[in-house]
Design a protein around this motif. Structure first.
Motif, PDB file in Angstrom:
ATOM      1  N   LEU A 165       0.817  -1.214   0.000  1.00 48.80           N
ATOM      2  CA  LEU A 165       0.000   0.000   0.000  1.00 48.80           C
ATOM      3  C   LEU A 165       0.855   1.270   0.000  1.00 48.80           C
ATOM      4  N   ALA A 166       2.006   1.224   0.670  1.00 45.68           N
ATOM      5  CA  ALA A 166       2.922   2.374   0.646  1.00 45.68           C
ATOM      6  C   ALA A 166       3.475   2.591  -0.763  1.00 45.68           C
ATOM      7  N   ILE A 167       3.844   1.510  -1.429  1.00 42.84           N
ATOM      8  CA  ILE A 167       4.326   1.614  -2.813  1.00 42.84           C
ATOM      9  C   ILE A 167       3.207   2.139  -3.704  1.00 42.84           C
ATOM     10  N   ARG A 168       2.016   1.587  -3.552  1.00 41.98           N
ATOM     11  CA  ARG A 168       0.873   2.018  -4.363  1.00 41.98           C
ATOM     12  C   ARG A 168       0.599   3.512  -4.167  1.00 41.98           C
ATOM     13  N   ALA A 169       0.671   3.994  -2.932  1.00 43.27           N
ATOM     14  CA  ALA A 169       0.434   5.415  -2.655  1.00 43.27           C
ATOM     15  C   ALA A 169       1.473   6.289  -3.361  1.00 43.27           C
ATOM     16  N   GLU A 170       2.728   5.841  -3.357  1.00 43.98           N
ATOM     17  CA  GLU A 170       3.780   6.606  -4.042  1.00 43.98           C
ATOM     18  C   GLU A 170       3.549   6.614  -5.551  1.00 43.98           C
ATOM     19  N   ILE A 171       3.150   5.486  -6.085  1.00 45.10           N
ATOM     20  CA  ILE A 171       2.868   5.410  -7.522  1.00 45.10           C
ATOM     21  C   ILE A 171       1.679   6.303  -7.876  1.00 45.10           C
ATOM     22  N   GLU A 172       0.651   6.298  -7.045  1.00 45.24           N
ATOM     23  CA  GLU A 172      -0.499   7.179  -7.278  1.00 45.24           C
ATOM     24  C   GLU A 172      -0.061   8.634  -7.304  1.00 45.24           C
ATOM     25  N   SER A 173       0.777   9.013  -6.350  1.00 49.63           N
ATOM     26  CA  SER A 173       1.274  10.388  -6.289  1.00 49.63           C
ATOM     27  C   SER A 173       2.061  10.740  -7.548  1.00 49.63           C
ATOM     28  N   ARG A 174       2.914   9.839  -7.981  1.00 47.23           N
ATOM     29  CA  ARG A 174       3.697  10.077  -9.192  1.00 47.23           C
ATOM     30  C   ARG A 174       2.806  10.170 -10.426  1.00 47.23           C
ATOM     31  N   MET A 175       1.765   9.352 -10.474  1.00 46.57           N
ATOM     32  CA  MET A 175       0.847   9.412 -11.619  1.00 46.57           C
ATOM     33  C   MET A 175       0.198  10.798 -11.696  1.00 46.57           C
ATOM     34  N   ARG A 176      -0.217  11.302 -10.543  1.00 48.22           N
ATOM     35  CA  ARG A 176      -0.889  12.612 -10.502  1.00 48.22           C
ATOM     36  C   ARG A 176       0.062  13.741 -10.906  1.00 48.22           C
ATOM     37  N   THR A 177       1.289  13.708 -10.373  1.00 41.35           N
ATOM     38  CA  THR A 177       2.210  14.818 -10.614  1.00 41.35           C
ATOM     39  C   THR A 177       2.974  14.704 -11.934  1.00 41.35           C
ATOM     40  N   GLU A 178       3.485  13.523 -12.240  1.00 42.31           N
ATOM     41  CA  GLU A 178       4.322  13.358 -13.433  1.00 42.31           C
ATOM     42  C   GLU A 178       3.521  13.102 -14.702  1.00 42.31           C
ATOM     43  N   ILE A 181      -2.306  12.091 -14.512  1.00 41.29           N
ATOM     44  CA  ILE A 181      -3.370  11.096 -14.621  1.00 41.29           C
ATOM     45  C   ILE A 181      -3.953  10.884 -13.229  1.00 41.29           C
ATOM     46  N   ASN A 182      -5.269  10.864 -13.149  1.00 40.54           N
ATOM     47  CA  ASN A 182      -5.936  10.557 -11.897  1.00 40.54           C
ATOM     48  C   ASN A 182      -6.052   9.030 -11.791  1.00 40.54           C
ATOM     49  N   PRO A 183      -5.337   8.411 -10.864  1.00 43.07           N
ATOM     50  CA  PRO A 183      -5.364   6.952 -10.750  1.00 43.07           C
ATOM     51  C   PRO A 183      -6.753   6.393 -10.426  1.00 43.07           C
ATOM     52  N   ASP A 184      -7.628   7.227  -9.905  1.00 42.56           N
ATOM     53  CA  ASP A 184      -8.974   6.766  -9.531  1.00 42.56           C
ATOM     54  C   ASP A 184      -9.732   6.217 -10.733  1.00 42.56           C
ATOM     55  N   ILE A 185      -9.405   6.658 -11.927  1.00 42.53           N
ATOM     56  CA  ILE A 185     -10.132   6.174 -13.112  1.00 42.53           C
ATOM     57  C   ILE A 185      -9.849   4.691 -13.381  1.00 42.53           C
ATOM     58  N   TYR A 186      -8.770   4.171 -12.779  1.00 41.96           N
ATOM     59  CA  TYR A 186      -8.419   2.765 -12.986  1.00 41.96           C
ATOM     60  C   TYR A 186      -8.879   1.866 -11.843  1.00 41.96           C
ATOM     61  N   LYS A 187      -9.424   2.445 -10.793  1.00 42.61           N
ATOM     62  CA  LYS A 187      -9.835   1.659  -9.615  1.00 42.61           C
ATOM     63  C   LYS A 187     -11.240   1.115  -9.836  1.00 42.61           C
ATOM     64  N   ASN A 188     -11.441  -0.106  -9.361  1.00 47.72           N
ATOM     65  CA  ASN A 188     -12.784  -0.685  -9.455  1.00 47.72           C
ATOM     66  C   ASN A 188     -13.354  -0.952  -8.096  1.00 47.72           C
TER      67      ASN A 188
END
Length: 188
Positions: A165-178, A181-188
């Motif tokens: 979950l810590a890795i996932r949170a960092e990846i989500e942050s990177r997706m948003r900033t870099e 992309i809003n990662p929420d669009i890929y969540k089910n």
């Protein structure tokens, strides 16, 4: 043998570096697990889990998902390859270890599979850019990564779930900033 996963320096991860990282994580996480594992067995499983790829090569997940027949063929080819390697080495233990890993019936084989997944996540988090992850089939990796199913292998081990979950949170942050992309669009 190179894998699809990219490293921090932009190069592709090798199967050998993947195996080394899994072994290192095994040493770090094993004492923290709920389930007791035999470390000698864990390290052996880490070492042989991708051994067949030295002959059949790595088949990226996006190709496996696109064509379910590839999975069947991949399993058959890997079994033939590991039998060939065992014949060269005249060592039945290698085949037994590989089959144990594939079956995921022991605490050790389940732990090694968890490490296999965590290494991919860790390398993705550390990669120079996340662009390469989104290159495949309309975000197929993101859809899988953010699915509830993706976290399930860690459900029985709180320390591994926390790390995932810590890795996932960092990846989500990177997706948003870099990637913007809003990662929420890929969540089910």
């Amino acid at each position: 043998e190179l894998r699809t996963t990219q490293l921090a320096n932009g190069e592709k991860e090798s199967v050998s570096s993947h195996t080394w990282m899994m072994s290192l994580m095994a040493i770090v996480f094993a004492p923290l697990l709920r389930a007791s594992v035999n470390m000698e067995r864990v390290l052996k499983l880490c070492t042989v889990h991708d051994l067949a790829e030295s002959i059949v090569h790595d088949i990226p997940l996006h190709e496996q998902v696109k064509n379910s027949d590839i999975c069947k063929t991949k399993c058959e080819c890997e079994l033939a390859a590991i039998k060939k390697i065992c014949g060269w080495a005249d060592n039945a233990e290698l085949l037994a270890l590989w089959k144990e890993y594939e079956a995921r019936q022991t605490p050790e084989s389940r732990f090694v599979k968890q490490l296999d997944l965590l290494d991919v996540d860790l390398q993705m988090m550390c990669s120079r850019t996340l662009d390469y992850v989104g290159e495949y089939d309309d975000g197929i990796y993101w859809k899988m990564y953010f699915s509830e199913k993706r976290a399930m292998p860690f459900a029985d081990e709180p320390v591994l779930m926390k790390f995932f979950l810590a890795i996932r949170a960092e990846i989500e942050s990177r997706m948003r900033t870099e990637l913007r992309i809003n990662p929420d669009i890929y969540k089910n």
